[in-house]
Design an enzyme around this catalytic site. Structure first.
Site, PDB file in Angstrom:
ATOM      1  N   GLY A 188      -2.345  -0.895  -4.545  1.00 35.31           N
ATOM      2  CA  GLY A 188      -1.821  -0.225  -3.622  1.00 35.31           C
ATOM      3  C   GLY A 188      -1.576   1.056  -3.897  1.00 35.31           C
ATOM      4  N   ASP A 247     -13.896  -6.411  -5.311  1.00 34.89           N
ATOM      5  CA  ASP A 247     -11.824  -6.521  -5.140  1.00 34.89           C
ATOM      6  C   ASP A 247     -11.226  -7.810  -4.818  1.00 34.89           C
ATOM      7  OD1 ASP A 247     -10.199  -4.889  -4.994  1.00 34.89           O
ATOM      8  OD2 ASP A 247      -9.435  -4.241  -3.852  1.00 34.89           O
ATOM      9  N   HIS A 248     -10.732  -8.191  -5.375  1.00 38.28           N
ATOM     10  CA  HIS A 248      -9.394  -9.457  -5.229  1.00 38.28           C
ATOM     11  C   HIS A 248     -10.308 -10.360  -4.686  1.00 38.28           C
ATOM     12  CE1 HIS A 248      -5.490  -8.089  -6.081  1.00 38.28           C
ATOM     13  NE2 HIS A 248      -5.636  -6.824  -4.651  1.00 38.28           N
ATOM     14  N   ASN A 285      -6.704   2.266  -6.773  1.00 36.19           N
ATOM     15  CA  ASN A 285      -7.316   1.528  -5.259  1.00 36.19           C
ATOM     16  C   ASN A 285      -6.246   1.780  -4.351  1.00 36.19           C
ATOM     17  OD1 ASN A 285      -7.629  -0.309  -7.564  1.00 36.19           O
ATOM     18  ND2 ASN A 285      -7.551  -2.142  -5.714  1.00 36.19           N
ATOM     19  N   VAL A 286      -6.914   2.279  -3.298  1.00 33.38           N
ATOM     20  CA  VAL A 286      -7.010   2.734  -1.936  1.00 33.38           C
ATOM     21  C   VAL A 286      -7.188   2.490  -0.890  1.00 33.38           C
ATOM     22  CG1 VAL A 286      -5.952   4.873  -0.500  1.00 33.38           C
ATOM     23  CG2 VAL A 286      -6.374   5.020  -3.510  1.00 33.38           C
ATOM     24  N   ASN A 287      -6.342   1.361  -0.479  1.00 37.80           N
ATOM     25  CA  ASN A 287      -7.032   0.973   0.911  1.00 37.80           C
ATOM     26  C   ASN A 287      -6.263   1.274   2.677  1.00 37.80           C
ATOM     27  OD1 ASN A 287      -8.448  -0.996   2.451  1.00 37.80           O
ATOM     28  ND2 ASN A 287      -7.383  -2.824   1.922  1.00 37.80           N
ATOM     29  N   THR A 288      -5.339   0.899   2.233  1.00 36.85           N
ATOM     30  CA  THR A 288      -4.823   0.800   3.805  1.00 36.85           C
ATOM     31  C   THR A 288      -4.676   2.351   3.960  1.00 36.85           C
ATOM     32  OG1 THR A 288      -2.848  -1.075   3.047  1.00 36.85           O
ATOM     33  CG2 THR A 288      -2.528   0.336   4.981  1.00 36.85           C
ATOM     34  N   GLY A 305      -0.995  -2.567   0.879  1.00 43.63           N
ATOM     35  CA  GLY A 305      -0.836  -1.716   2.500  1.00 43.63           C
ATOM     36  C   GLY A 305       0.607  -0.853   1.703  1.00 43.63           C
TER      37      GLY A 305
END
Ligand SMILES: [Zn+2]
Length: 294
Positions: free
Chosen positions: A216, A89-90, A237-240, A188
């Site tokens: 996001g 990722d990124h 994409n799911v992170n925060t 975020g």
């Protein structure tokens, strides 16, 4: 020319059938277990995404060993190989992409979106050429997302919405397998009202045939996500939100008088991650319809 690979196959099928593949960020054992478990329990594809940002936690080679080891030890019942991808990722550095390709990742994201347009094309094309030679898929980004609250990947970011005709030009000239677009989501959690510019997304989807990626996902209401998926978003994409849920659960667990064992805390984070991932998987399933070719 888009080189065919497992990443392209997975996302093209998603876009065609009107659902999205979840990309969950991974950086330790529990996040890997949760991401793989989410695929096993739903029978849906999942992408485990290690950000360049998390190389201080895990380098690609270690992440790949962990990923492949866990998959072999899983039940495998609803989880035939090819249902789970390992993604970089990124990555701002081309060298990071090469490291991931060498380590056996399924796909890489080169993010040169902060550079001038011609340099974004040049850097992306360089990664596409190397990756496709090894059967590895490539995602790139055009435009920019604003940085929201608790974003760990981006502390600052300026919103720069993706231009539809430039998106077509970019995809044609680079040969990427998937394109991350900026249509209103933030990295975020949102500081204001969540929003997605659906007409812009629809315009991009009409021109661009490759699967589109929404970064996001955290904090974006299910109905907005479902609408974006109907328009051609094939990976979210799911992170925060996963990190926030796990840290909240950890905070609760360490507040008690008893000193918990570290192994228990690892399980606490795991079940918090499971819960959030499960919720997103249900939204990403979609209803099988799509609006992009009506
Ligand atoms: Zn992102």
């Amino acid at each position: 020319m888009t080189g065919q690979n497992a990443f392209a196959d997975m996302l093209q099928k998603a876009r065609m059938d009107g659902y999205a593949v979840a990309a969950f960020n991974v950086y330790n054992l529990e996040s890997f277990q949760a991401a793989i478990g989410a695929s096993e329990s739903t029978g849906m594809p999942v992408i485990a995404a290690l950000g360049e940002r998390y190389f201080q936690n895990l380098r690609p080679r270690a992440a790949s060993a962990l990923f492949h080891g866990l998959q072999k030890s899983g039940s495998g019942a609803k989880n035939p190989l090819g249902q789970i991808g390992l993604h970089l990722d990124h990555a701002t550095e081309v060298a990071s992409c090469f490291e991931a390709i060498e380590a056996g990742f399924t796909s890489v994201m080169i993010d040169a979106s902060h550079l001038p347009y011609s340099e974004n094309i040049q850097r992306t094309k360089q990664v596409v050429d190397a990756a496709h030679e090894h059967g590895v898929g490539v995602e790139a980004e055009l435009g920019g997302l604003a940085a929201g609250e608790h974003s760990h990947e981006f502390f600052e970011g300026r919103e720069d919405l993706t231009d539809p005709s430039q998106a077509l030009d970019f995809v044609t000239r680079t040969g990427v397998d998937a394109l991350a677009v900026s249509v209103g989501t933030v990295h975020g959690l949102y500081r204001g009202e969540p929003h997605i510019d659906m007409s812009r997304l629809a315009a991009i989807a009409r021109l661009v045939a490759v699967p589109l990626v929404l970064h996001g996902g955290s904090g974006t209401p299910p109905d907005l996500l479902a609408g974006a998926i109907r328009l051609g978003i094939a990976k979210v994409n799911v992170n925060t939100e996963i990190s926030v849920a796990a840290v909240k659960a950890l905070k609760n667990a360490v507040q008690s008088d008893r000193m918990p064992h570290l192994s228990e805390l690892a399980l606490v984070t795991r079940s918090a991650m499971d819960e959030v991932m499960d919720r997103y998987m249900r939204v990403f399933r979609g209803d099988g319809s799509r609006d992009d070719h009506e």
